[in-house]
Design an enzyme around this catalytic site. Structure first.
Site, PDB file in Angstrom:
ATOM      1  N   GLU A 276       0.816  -1.212   0.000  1.00 23.84           N
ATOM      2  CA  GLU A 276       0.000   0.000   0.000  1.00 23.84           C
ATOM      3  C   GLU A 276       0.856   1.271   0.000  1.00 23.84           C
ATOM      4  O   GLU A 276       0.461   2.282  -0.581  1.00 23.84           O
ATOM      5  CB  GLU A 276      -0.933   0.000   1.219  1.00 23.84           C
ATOM      6  CG  GLU A 276      -2.024  -1.058   1.177  1.00 23.84           C
ATOM      7  CD  GLU A 276      -1.594  -2.405   1.752  1.00 23.84           C
ATOM      8  OE1 GLU A 276      -2.421  -3.336   1.807  1.00 23.84           O
ATOM      9  OE2 GLU A 276      -0.410  -2.516   2.160  1.00 23.84           O
TER      10      GLU A 276
ATOM     11  N   PHE B 263     -12.110  -7.785  13.255  1.00 26.87           N
ATOM     12  CA  PHE B 263     -10.934  -8.143  12.473  1.00 26.87           C
ATOM     13  C   PHE B 263     -10.600  -7.027  11.477  1.00 26.87           C
ATOM     14  O   PHE B 263     -11.444  -6.584  10.718  1.00 26.87           O
ATOM     15  CB  PHE B 263     -11.197  -9.449  11.713  1.00 26.87           C
ATOM     16  CG  PHE B 263     -10.050  -9.868  10.830  1.00 26.87           C
ATOM     17  CD1 PHE B 263      -8.833 -10.255  11.367  1.00 26.87           C
ATOM     18  CD2 PHE B 263     -10.187  -9.856   9.449  1.00 26.87           C
ATOM     19  CE1 PHE B 263      -7.778 -10.632  10.557  1.00 26.87           C
ATOM     20  CE2 PHE B 263      -9.136 -10.238   8.623  1.00 26.87           C
ATOM     21  CZ  PHE B 263      -7.923 -10.627   9.176  1.00 26.87           C
ATOM     22  N   GLN B 264      -9.374  -6.555  11.527  1.00 22.15           N
ATOM     23  CA  GLN B 264      -8.849  -5.489  10.682  1.00 22.15           C
ATOM     24  C   GLN B 264      -9.628  -4.175  10.809  1.00 22.15           C
ATOM     25  O   GLN B 264      -9.692  -3.384   9.874  1.00 22.15           O
ATOM     26  CB  GLN B 264      -8.779  -5.930   9.206  1.00 22.15           C
ATOM     27  CG  GLN B 264      -7.713  -7.003   8.973  1.00 22.15           C
ATOM     28  CD  GLN B 264      -7.417  -7.251   7.514  1.00 22.15           C
ATOM     29  OE1 GLN B 264      -8.267  -7.034   6.646  1.00 22.15           O
ATOM     30  NE2 GLN B 264      -6.206  -7.722   7.235  1.00 22.15           N
TER      31      GLN B 264
ATOM     32  N   LYS C 227     -18.254  -1.338   4.878  1.00 27.26           N
ATOM     33  CA  LYS C 227     -18.580  -2.403   3.919  1.00 27.26           C
ATOM     34  C   LYS C 227     -20.076  -2.455   3.617  1.00 27.26           C
ATOM     35  O   LYS C 227     -20.487  -2.737   2.481  1.00 27.26           O
ATOM     36  CB  LYS C 227     -18.109  -3.751   4.462  1.00 27.26           C
ATOM     37  CG  LYS C 227     -17.996  -4.833   3.401  1.00 27.26           C
ATOM     38  CD  LYS C 227     -17.248  -6.046   3.918  1.00 27.26           C
ATOM     39  CE  LYS C 227     -17.042  -7.076   2.813  1.00 27.26           C
ATOM     40  NZ  LYS C 227     -16.265  -8.249   3.301  1.00 27.26           N
TER      41      LYS C 227
ATOM     42  N   MET D 149      23.748   9.784   3.914  1.00 28.25           N
ATOM     43  CA  MET D 149      23.542  11.089   4.529  1.00 28.25           C
ATOM     44  C   MET D 149      23.763  11.028   6.037  1.00 28.25           C
ATOM     45  O   MET D 149      24.385  11.917   6.634  1.00 28.25           O
ATOM     46  CB  MET D 149      22.144  11.626   4.215  1.00 28.25           C
ATOM     47  CG  MET D 149      21.938  13.070   4.653  1.00 28.25           C
ATOM     48  SD  MET D 149      23.077  14.232   3.850  1.00 28.25           S
ATOM     49  CE  MET D 149      22.225  14.497   2.285  1.00 28.25           C
TER      50      MET D 149
END
Length: 564
Positions: A54, A116-117, A166, A479
């Site tokens: 993602e 869940f999630q 959903k 760096m």
């Protein structure tokens, strides 16, 4: 009578098509699966790019948005899918990149149950978005998307997030899309004040050593021609920030270089010698100003800015000029006198000559055995097109590439500026390339950053995007190592990298590959990269302990810029 209603998931896709979105960068999952199911029926109208993470999706959307000037779109599922977008969202906010991020969410009846999630992505993303919303009802989906696009692209652009439960995705509703053109409480373009323009013109007309610094606001406002016209009339020397690079051709006679921690010697040093400082579309970031208590204290400051919150935030200004710089620059040009500042501009060129003698020659035409990052960029300039797009990651390679890449047109500099996100370049280069397959996209990365999103080689492979990836490999987090050398007595604490065989990794993703560690082979390798018509991976082994100069140490004054 046939039911004309459609699923909320279909409304999402139809709304994106109505907004002329060309690409969706995303990754599917359970809570957003209805939208992905709907997407299956619209593949001929909108293209989905399946990234491998993602974070890759949102950086690719950023690269597309920055090159195209359009709104980038990305999608992710709930929970970890949504939270994986947060770094890119924060990056887009600080760099003013217009994005619409759509996340799936658990059904409304499960909200707050630790399902869940389930993650409160609206709460998490609130400080990092220009606007966000959670949608529970199907009838609210289209208005939310319309409002999101308007907010993302108008005024000072930025990322917005729409979290859709959903049950809203599967519910049935009517599709009647009405673009959002106005929000009563949201005024993205402040009214231009004629008094502010007059006051600014009076200061400029009286100035003996005026100096203009410009940022990405010129590019966002599509004010490149207005900036050039202003400089042509006034003869004022001008320098750019990291993200403002390309707004003015580096071949323009008024262009004197780059500002900031690793910018050019003269533009930094002479900031504290000008009598009027004109800042256009830039926010006085600490990487540009150094110690604010010692920044341009001798100068009267004109700040031309769209976002009122930036006025007097870091640098107190004498005259604020609020408004779209495309408008304000044009109005200001009408009121300033034609002038030349040859003696003042000559001081920049004198310091430029000193920088070339001490720094640039060693970077571009080195005598040491090991290869330098600068000479790689020199050969890239030799073979690249004038409108080639440079995409860089974050670190020493970023600063060297920025310093030496030859920018001639706008929207050719894509990098993570304010947030400094390692891993940005590879997916952002993909997004930039998808906007136009015919333009050269050169992705310059370090061996640290590339390993943060190396999986996006897979997305480049699947899309066949002809990105040219140049890895400048010094086996260090360069760096950080430079700072450890200069300020921590060479205590190289966890910055040396034991790297994999990058050639084998790139070959596994069907890139044409080449590795160079000798000067005699470099030019030919770069030439071959540009001839190849598909994705290419060129690894160049460079000096392990080369440093980037000039440099302004953190907390120092711009007058304390170091050449070595």
């Amino acid at each position: 009578m046939k039911d004309s209603r459609i699923r909320g998931a279909d409304i999402v896709i139809k709304a994106l098509i109505a907004e002329n979105a060309k690409f969706i960068f995303g990754y599917p999952g359970g809570a957003i699966m209805p939208i992905y199911d709907a997407l299956y029926d619209y593949e001929d109208q909108i293209q989905h790019i399946l990234t491998r993470h993602e974070q890759g999706a949102i950086h690719a959307a950023q690269g597309y948005a920055r090159v195209s000037g359009k709104v980038g779109v990305c999608m992710a599922t709930s929970g970890p899918g949504a939270t994986n977008l947060i770094t890119g969202i924060a990056d887009a906010l600080i760099d003013s990149t217009p994005l619409v991020c759509i996340t799936g969410q658990v059904p409304s009846y499960l909200l707050g149950t630790d399902a869940f999630q389930e993650t409160d992505v609206v709460g998490i993303s609130m400080p990092a978005t220009k606007w966000n919303i959670q949608v529970h009802r199907v009838e609210d989906i289209a208005p939310a998307i319309a409002k999101a696009f308007h907010i993302a692209r108008s005024g000072r652009p930025g990322p917005v997030l729409i979290d859709i439960t959903k049950d809203a995705q599967v519910a049935l509703g009517e599709f009647n899309y009405v673009p959002c053109l106005n929000i009563r409480s949201y005024k993205p373009y402040p009214k231009v004040s004629d008094k502010e323009i007059e006051d600014a013109a009076a200061l400029i007309n009286q100035a003996e050593r005026p100096y203009l610094v410009y940022g990405q606001g010129v590019i966002i406002g599509k004010a490149e021609k207005e900036l050039e016209a202003f400089l042509n009339k006034t003869g004022i020397p001008a320098a750019c920030t990291l993200l403002g690079t390309g707004a003015l051709s580096e071949e323009h006679p008024n262009y004197v270089g780059k500002l900031g921690m690793h910018g050019n010697y003269g533009p930094n040093l002479l900031t504290n010698k000008c009598d009027v400082l004109i800042a256009v579309g830039m926010r006085f970031d600490d990487r540009v100003t150094g110690d604010l208590t010692r920044y341009a204290k001798q100068a009267k400051v004109i700040h031309m800015e769209l976002d009122y919150a930036e006025i007097d935030k870091n640098v107190k200004c004498t005259v604020p000029v609020l408004g779209d710089c495309k408008v304000t620059l044009a109005k200001l040009t009408e009121q300033v006198n034609s002038a030349k500042h040859d003696a003042w501009t000559a001081k920049f060129h004198e310091l430029e000559a000193e920088e070339k003698r001490v720094v640039v020659g060693n970077d571009l035409l080195p005598t040491k055995d090991g290869l330098t990052m600068g000479e790689v960029i020199r050969h890239i300039n030799e073979f690249k097109a004038d409108d080639a797009i440079l995409v860089t990651d974050v670190g020493q390679h970023q600063m060297v590439a920025w310093r030496y890449f030859e920018y001639k047109t706008t929207r050719t500099q894509i990098t993570s500026g304010g947030l400094g996100t390692m891993g940005f370049a590879l997916p952002a280069a993909l997004g930039a390339q998808l906007h136009d397959f015919n333009r050269q996209v050169i992705c310059v990365v370090g061996d640290g950053g590339i390993q943060m999103t190396v999986q996006e080689f897979g997305t480049i492979m699947q899309t066949k995007a002809p990105v040219k990836v140049v890895l400048l490999n010094n086996n260090f987090l360069g760096m950080v190592r430079q700072w450890q050398q200069l300020f921590f007595d060479k205590r190289y604490s966890f910055t040396e990298l034991e790297n994999p065989d990058f050639q084998k990794i790139a070959e596994a993703y069907r890139f044409k590959v080449q590795k160079v560690d000798k000067r005699d082979d470099l030019r030919e390798a770069v030439a071959e990269m540009f001839i190849h018509d598909g994705p290419y991976f060129l690894e160049v082994v460079v000096e392990k302990e080369d440093n980037v100069f000039p440099m302004i140490a953190s907390g120092s004054s711009v007058e304390e810029v170091r050449l070595s």
